[in-house]
Design an enzyme around this catalytic site. Structure first.
Site, PDB file in Angstrom:
ATOM      1  N   SER A 242       0.734  -1.262   0.021  1.00  0.00           N
ATOM      2  CA  SER A 242       0.014   0.097   0.083  1.00  0.00           C
ATOM      3  C   SER A 242       0.958   1.150   0.144  1.00  0.00           C
ATOM      4  O   SER A 242       1.899   1.124   0.292  1.00  0.00           O
ATOM      5  CB  SER A 242      -0.870  -0.031   1.298  1.00  0.00           C
ATOM      6  OG  SER A 242      -0.212   0.429   2.291  1.00  0.00           O
ATOM      7  N   LYS A 243       0.231   2.425  -0.177  1.00  0.00           N
ATOM      8  CA  LYS A 243       0.993   3.615   0.037  1.00  0.00           C
ATOM      9  C   LYS A 243       1.924   3.874   0.976  1.00  0.00           C
ATOM     10  O   LYS A 243       3.054   4.475   0.805  1.00  0.00           O
ATOM     11  CB  LYS A 243      -0.160   4.866   0.338  1.00  0.00           C
ATOM     12  CG  LYS A 243      -0.501   5.401  -0.948  1.00  0.00           C
ATOM     13  CD  LYS A 243       0.385   6.740  -1.566  1.00  0.00           C
ATOM     14  CE  LYS A 243       0.254   7.395  -2.563  1.00  0.00           C
ATOM     15  NZ  LYS A 243       1.196   7.001  -3.652  1.00  0.00           N
ATOM     16  N   ARG A 244       1.582   3.135   2.122  1.00  0.00           N
ATOM     17  CA  ARG A 244       2.606   3.340   3.185  1.00  0.00           C
ATOM     18  C   ARG A 244       4.145   2.842   2.947  1.00  0.00           C
ATOM     19  O   ARG A 244       5.187   2.984   3.451  1.00  0.00           O
ATOM     20  CB  ARG A 244       2.431   2.510   4.487  1.00  0.00           C
ATOM     21  CG  ARG A 244       1.154   2.810   5.327  1.00  0.00           C
ATOM     22  CD  ARG A 244       0.789   1.986   6.400  1.00  0.00           C
ATOM     23  NE  ARG A 244       0.706   0.372   5.861  1.00  0.00           N
ATOM     24  CZ  ARG A 244       1.261  -0.506   5.951  1.00  0.00           C
ATOM     25  NH1 ARG A 244       2.556  -0.544   6.803  1.00  0.00           N
ATOM     26  NH2 ARG A 244       0.782  -1.769   5.583  1.00  0.00           N
ATOM     27  N   HIS A 245       3.951   1.782   1.847  1.00  0.00           N
ATOM     28  CA  HIS A 245       5.427   1.192   1.525  1.00  0.00           C
ATOM     29  C   HIS A 245       6.096   1.968   0.603  1.00  0.00           C
ATOM     30  O   HIS A 245       7.094   1.750   0.077  1.00  0.00           O
ATOM     31  CB  HIS A 245       5.272  -0.226   0.866  1.00  0.00           C
ATOM     32  CG  HIS A 245       4.611  -1.274   1.841  1.00  0.00           C
ATOM     33  ND1 HIS A 245       3.258  -1.481   1.839  1.00  0.00           N
ATOM     34  CD2 HIS A 245       5.308  -1.845   2.860  1.00  0.00           C
ATOM     35  CE1 HIS A 245       2.980  -2.399   2.622  1.00  0.00           C
ATOM     36  NE2 HIS A 245       4.232  -2.590   3.393  1.00  0.00           N
ATOM     37  N   GLY A 246       5.394   3.246   0.178  1.00  0.00           N
ATOM     38  CA  GLY A 246       6.284   4.305  -1.021  1.00  0.00           C
ATOM     39  C   GLY A 246       5.360   3.959  -2.115  1.00  0.00           C
ATOM     40  O   GLY A 246       4.205   4.017  -1.951  1.00  0.00           O
TER      41      GLY A 246
END
Ligand code: GLU
Length: 474
Positions: A242-246
């Site tokens: 997800s976005k959290r991973h970049g």
């Protein structure tokens, strides 16, 4: 039978890495078989679908070079078609009107859940007689597919193997809502049939829809496609990517300086393998790809591997191809590259030195834009009073060169070293900072050869002024 595969994104956001990988696998299935690859925009959720998302999907696909055959199909343009088949199923008694209220359905669901059962429609309206239907005339209704109650649905998934679901597990799916609009699973069935899809490649989140879709296809006497349900992509922490991973959108990878070849190669390996081979050109992928070689298990994203592939392709692709991408990055920086060295020469000089094209553009500004300031640390170290004589000497020698070439430049640098009895570094470093603005650049002779002689001479003059101004200050 000629192969037709499709990519069927819902345009509610950018083209993300998972979607792009699904698209790639579907594309490979078609290209490997010399078949067709078609795009279908599943835009029936009008609240969440946007033109911007459609454009972003096209942009991402084009950038990756995943070309599609025929005009894309839009589900919102096909409502009449779906309505026709809903009427047909009603006429054939393969579907029925259901008048159950939302309250009844909610209460039923709660009861089932409380009893630890799977929530499912109990079939109340399945057996209404024509008279009972007539009594309900004027009441709101949905249309449900009359799912077979006996037997099992079996299909051989190319990734997951044989899958078997008892029909008793499946309830009567709503195919049209109260407002008459068709539901997702129904649209997919009609589309896959109309588009002649032979291979459905999609995320494993759709695996539960497949038996339902197969039952509807059978009810319509439509041929069944083959299925391949692809596992999820996880972040490096094992959680769903997800976005959290970049970066998760494909165009973000472009923005961050990756080559489409690297991203494509990275994506193909994220869940598929051919022995222990890591590097695959587009043609090799097409030649070697087999659905049955897709991994069953989820794959974890690994940025280091992507970086490695990006470097590999920057160094090994034809420089013209890399240069075309690099041009885009210079544009993003607002640096004009019409005047100055050919971009291919910059690629050849810098490819070894960077991880991404974004970086390459950033560190190559001095080939196209004036050096307006010196990197403070490099200036402090190398543009010191002791460099004054060195810069004056090398400036004269460089200005006197009649054939501006790396050999001649190298000769001039050596001559300065000899004339002033100083080592290469004492000449090279001040000269490097003067001409490139910083302390890092490829070999000086090759670097300077790409910059016009007059520009080099003028930049050395500025560096000399800089040293003088500094002296006067202190
Ligand atoms: N529109 C669906 C999605 O984006 C894909 C449906 C399908 O491939 O059948 O997940």
């Amino acid at each position: 039978m000629s192969v037709v595969s499709r990519f069927a994104p819902s345009p509610t956001g950018y083209l993300h890495v998972g979607g792009a990988r699904t698209a790639l696998y579907a594309w490979l299935v078609a290209r490997a078989a010399g078949g067709k690859f078609v795009l279908r925009i599943e835009d029936t959720d009008r609240e969440r679908s946007t033109q911007a998302a459609i454009d972003a999907i096209f942009e991402g696909m084009k950038w990756l070079g995943l070309d599609w055959d025929e005009e894309p199909v839009y589900q919102t343009q096909r409502f009449d078609r779906y309505a026709g088949f809903i009427t047909q199923l009603l006429d054939e008694d393969k579907a029925y009107k259901c008048y159950c209220s939302a309250e009844r359905l909610d209460a039923m669901r709660e009861e089932q859940m409380a009893a630890g059962q799977k929530a499912r429609y109990d079939g109340k309206c399945r057996h209404l007689t024509p008279e009972q239907h007539a009594e309900k005339e004027g009441q709101p209704f949905v249309i449900r597919f009359r799912n077979p109650q006996e037997g099992t649905v079996v299909f051989d998934d190319h990734v997951r193997g044989r899958i078997e679901i008892a029909n008793s597990e499946l309830d009567d799916l709503i195919i049209a809502r109260t407002d008459g609009t068709p539901t997702y699973n129904f649209c997919v069935v009609i589309d896959d049939w109309d588009m002649g899809i032979t291979h459905v490649v999609r995320g494993e989140d759709h695996i539960n829809n497949t038996p339902r879709q197969i039952n509807i296809l059978r009810a319509l006497n439509a041929p069944l496609p083959e299925y391949a349900h692809v596992a999820m992509i996880l972040g490096d922490d094992g959680k769903k990517l997800s976005k959290r991973h970049g970066a998760v959108s494909v165009t973000e990878y472009r923005d961050n300086g990756y080559l489409p070849e690297a991203v494509l190669n990275y994506l193909v390996r994220l869940g598929w393998s051919h022995g222990d081979q890591e590097v695959f050109s587009r043609d090799e992928m097409i030649q070697l790809f087999k659905l049955s070689d897709i991994n069953k298990a989820a794959s974890a994203f690994n940025t280091e591997k992507l970086n490695w592939l990006n470097q590999h392709y920057m160094k090994t692709l034809p420089a013209e191809q890399v240069a075309a991408e690099l041009a885009w990055h210079f544009e993003q920086l607002g640096v004009m590259t019409e005047d100055g060295p050919a971009l291919v020469d910059v690629v050849k000089l810098q490819a070894e030195r960077v991880k991404t094209l974004k970086e390459m553009a950033e560190i190559s500004r001095y080939f196209y834009a004036p050096v307006t300031e010196f990197d403070p640390a490099a200036a402090k170290k190398h543009l010191r009073p002791v460099a004054k004589d060195v810069l004056q000497d090398i400036q004269q020698r460089l200005a006197a060169i009649s054939d501006w070439s790396s050999d001649a430049i190298q000769g001039a640098i050596q001559a300065t070293c000899e004339a002033l009895s100083v080592g290469m570094g004492k000449v090279g470093m001040p000269l490097r900072v003067a001409v490139t603005g910083g302390g890092n650049s490829p070999a000086l002779d090759a670097t300077l050869a790409l910059i016009p002689q007059a520009t080099v001479v003028a930049r050395i003059e500025l560096a000399r002024d800089f040293i003088k101004a500094r002296e006067e200050q202190s």
